[in-house]
Design a protein around this motif. Structure first.
Motif, PDB file in Angstrom:
ATOM      1  N   ARG A  80      66.363  44.556  33.610  1.00  0.00           N
ATOM      2  CA  ARG A  80      65.539  44.360  33.920  1.00  0.00           C
ATOM      3  C   ARG A  80      66.055  44.791  35.542  1.00  0.00           C
ATOM      4  NH1 ARG A  80      65.965  38.386  33.010  1.00  0.00           N
ATOM      5  NH2 ARG A  80      64.336  38.559  31.759  1.00  0.00           N
ATOM      6  N   TYR A  81      67.285  44.706  35.318  1.00  0.00           N
ATOM      7  CA  TYR A  81      67.928  45.614  37.101  1.00  0.00           C
ATOM      8  C   TYR A  81      68.555  47.176  36.605  1.00  0.00           C
ATOM      9  CZ  TYR A  81      67.126  40.952  38.134  1.00  0.00           C
ATOM     10  OH  TYR A  81      66.672  39.480  38.539  1.00  0.00           O
ATOM     11  N   LEU A 124      75.539  45.554  49.504  1.00  0.00           N
ATOM     12  CA  LEU A 124      75.323  43.750  49.812  1.00  0.00           C
ATOM     13  C   LEU A 124      73.493  43.649  49.575  1.00  0.00           C
ATOM     14  CD1 LEU A 124      77.970  42.540  51.890  1.00  0.00           C
ATOM     15  CD2 LEU A 124      77.508  42.855  49.201  1.00  0.00           C
ATOM     16  N   PRO A 125      73.726  44.532  50.683  1.00  0.00           N
ATOM     17  CA  PRO A 125      70.973  43.886  50.053  1.00  0.00           C
ATOM     18  C   PRO A 125      70.848  44.361  48.763  1.00  0.00           C
ATOM     19  CG  PRO A 125      71.527  45.625  51.697  1.00  0.00           C
ATOM     20  CD  PRO A 125      73.575  45.924  51.247  1.00  0.00           C
ATOM     21  N   VAL A 130      68.922  41.229  43.939  1.00  0.00           N
ATOM     22  CA  VAL A 130      69.273  41.035  42.095  1.00  0.00           C
ATOM     23  C   VAL A 130      68.584  39.904  42.633  1.00  0.00           C
ATOM     24  CG1 VAL A 130      70.549  40.800  40.643  1.00  0.00           C
ATOM     25  CG2 VAL A 130      70.104  42.919  41.791  1.00  0.00           C
ATOM     26  N   GLN A 131      70.463  38.881  43.464  1.00  0.00           N
ATOM     27  CA  GLN A 131      69.880  37.299  43.161  1.00  0.00           C
ATOM     28  C   GLN A 131      69.210  37.129  43.749  1.00  0.00           C
ATOM     29  OE1 GLN A 131      73.151  36.557  46.633  1.00  0.00           O
ATOM     30  NE2 GLN A 131      74.090  36.008  44.894  1.00  0.00           N
ATOM     31  N   LEU A 207      71.510  34.036  40.303  1.00  0.00           N
ATOM     32  CA  LEU A 207      73.363  34.960  39.590  1.00  0.00           C
ATOM     33  C   LEU A 207      73.837  34.365  41.232  1.00  0.00           C
ATOM     34  CD1 LEU A 207      73.934  34.468  36.942  1.00  0.00           C
ATOM     35  CD2 LEU A 207      72.966  37.564  37.324  1.00  0.00           C
ATOM     36  N   HIS A 208      74.892  34.087  40.707  1.00  0.00           N
ATOM     37  CA  HIS A 208      76.384  34.111  41.281  1.00  0.00           C
ATOM     38  C   HIS A 208      77.480  35.042  40.480  1.00  0.00           C
ATOM     39  CE1 HIS A 208      80.176  34.056  43.722  1.00  0.00           C
ATOM     40  NE2 HIS A 208      80.486  32.894  42.630  1.00  0.00           N
ATOM     41  N   HIS A 209      77.527  36.388  41.127  1.00  0.00           N
ATOM     42  CA  HIS A 209      78.865  37.563  40.094  1.00  0.00           C
ATOM     43  C   HIS A 209      80.019  36.895  40.090  1.00  0.00           C
ATOM     44  CE1 HIS A 209      81.452  41.069  39.086  1.00  0.00           C
ATOM     45  NE2 HIS A 209      81.101  41.271  39.115  1.00  0.00           N
ATOM     46  N   GLY A 210      80.676  36.253  41.013  1.00  0.00           N
ATOM     47  CA  GLY A 210      82.087  34.755  40.547  1.00  0.00           C
ATOM     48  C   GLY A 210      82.979  35.746  40.423  1.00  0.00           C
TER      49      GLY A 210
END
Length: 337
Positions: A80-81, A124-125, A130-131, A207-210
């Motif tokens: 997807r990315y 970060l952008p 993606v988020q 979605l949170h990478h963690g």
């Protein structure tokens, strides 16, 4: 498998099974192995093998069963990315096995001086975009096994944790004291209020990478790629900078009020202005930082469950330290609610 962890990874029978799968997948793709497979890393919860091939080094990752969703999730994200995710050569979904080509240089290797933190201003952008897009696929991620840690479930997860006195290390050296334990029990209502307050903002959970730190981002020809999704979950997006801040704080000895942290927050939040005003984004971010230690705790729990008791004792302070961080952060902000 969930409780064998590091013991499993070094067994000759397991290594033979993994090597056979690797060779089979390489053969199907016309890739030739040209040397011995090397075990680069062994953790109780994962292992990484390096495979020399005709197209360069290829890497194999295996994780404990509680984290097996990482392989399928990484494959979905790669498709997807592709501009910011690693290429995936093959997965064994049930086993949680992942085969990938070399991802380039680890960001950690490029952060030599403090000004190199500017890399984070660039990436970060990308991560925020993606988020935002990933918020459209929550059901798909949940079906893959990605843990659900949305705001509505956090209070119950903390209450459940407080019944696990072994993980809390209650009254053990490095663990929680009885006073700290009682204080956490008394803060249950406050946690509910914090979650409810953060939920009032028009920011989608996603979605949170963690574990978004400089060891899980690779740089390849000025491209940034996000690796290691084994700690990911469905959660509030603003929790993600907790790991980033922590790694930079340790690496460069930055204070909590560092101008770098303010700058990184600014460049990240600028990507969310279609959802809320700048002022409200700042407010939401502060609330998320208060709650973020709880998310960090939840990613530790499946890791700890993969260990036997003696090895768990080596990490006895992990969860208590994060609970202390949570108590410290909310202590000074209670009067705002």
């Amino acid at each position: 498998m969930a409780h064998l962890g590091g013991l499993l990874w070094t067994q000759q029978s397991w290594l033979a099974q993994a090597s056979s799968w690797i060779d089979r997948e390489l053969h199907q793709q016309g890739i030739k192995r040209i040397g011995s497979i090397k075990q680069l890393r062994v953790r109780h919860w994962s292992t990484i093998l390096q495979v020399p091939t005709s197209i360069g080094s290829i890497y194999f990752k295996a994780v404990v069963s509680d984290l097996a969703y990482e392989a399928a999730l990484t494959q979905v994200l790669s498709h997807r990315y592709p501009h910011c995710m690693p290429q995936v050569l093959a997965i064994a979904r049930e086993q949680g096995w992942l085969l990938m080509p070399d991802g380039g240089m680890m960001l950690r290797e490029t952060l030599k001086i403090e000004d190199d933190i500017q890399h984070w201003e660039n990436l970060l952008p990308i991560y925020a975009k993606v988020q935002q897009d990933s918020a459209n696929y929550l059901n798909e991620f949940l079906e893959l096994g990605v843990p659900d840690r949305r705001l509505v479930v956090l209070p119950a997860r903390l209450q459940q944790l407080l019944t696990d006195t072994e993980t809390l290390g209650l009254n053990h050296p490095g663990g929680l004291s009885l006073l700290e334990y009682q204080c956490l029990q008394n803060k249950a209502d406050l946690l509910v209020k914090l979650c409810e307050q953060l939920a009032t903002f028009s920011i989608p959970e996603t979605l949170h990478h963690g574990d978004l730190h400089d060891g899980n981002v690779f740089v390849d020809d000025e491209r940034y790629m996000f690796f290691d999704w084994g700690d990911s979950s469905i959660a509030h997006p603003f929790f993600s900078l907790h790991s980033t801040y922590g790694s930079l704080e340790r690496r460069f000895d930055l204070g909590k009020n560092s101008l770098w942290f303010k700058q990184l927050r600014k460049c990240y939040l600028e990507e969310w202005t279609e959802y809320e005003t700048e002022e409200r984004l700042e407010e939401a971010f502060e609330l998320a930082q208060q709650l973020s230690p709880i998310l960090a705790i939840l990613r530790w729990l499946p890791v700890l469950s993969s260990m036997d008791a003696p090895n768990r004792n080596r990490y006895i302070e992990a969860v208590p330290d994060l609970l202390r961080e949570f108590l410290s952060m909310i202590q000074t902000d209670e009067d705002k609610l």
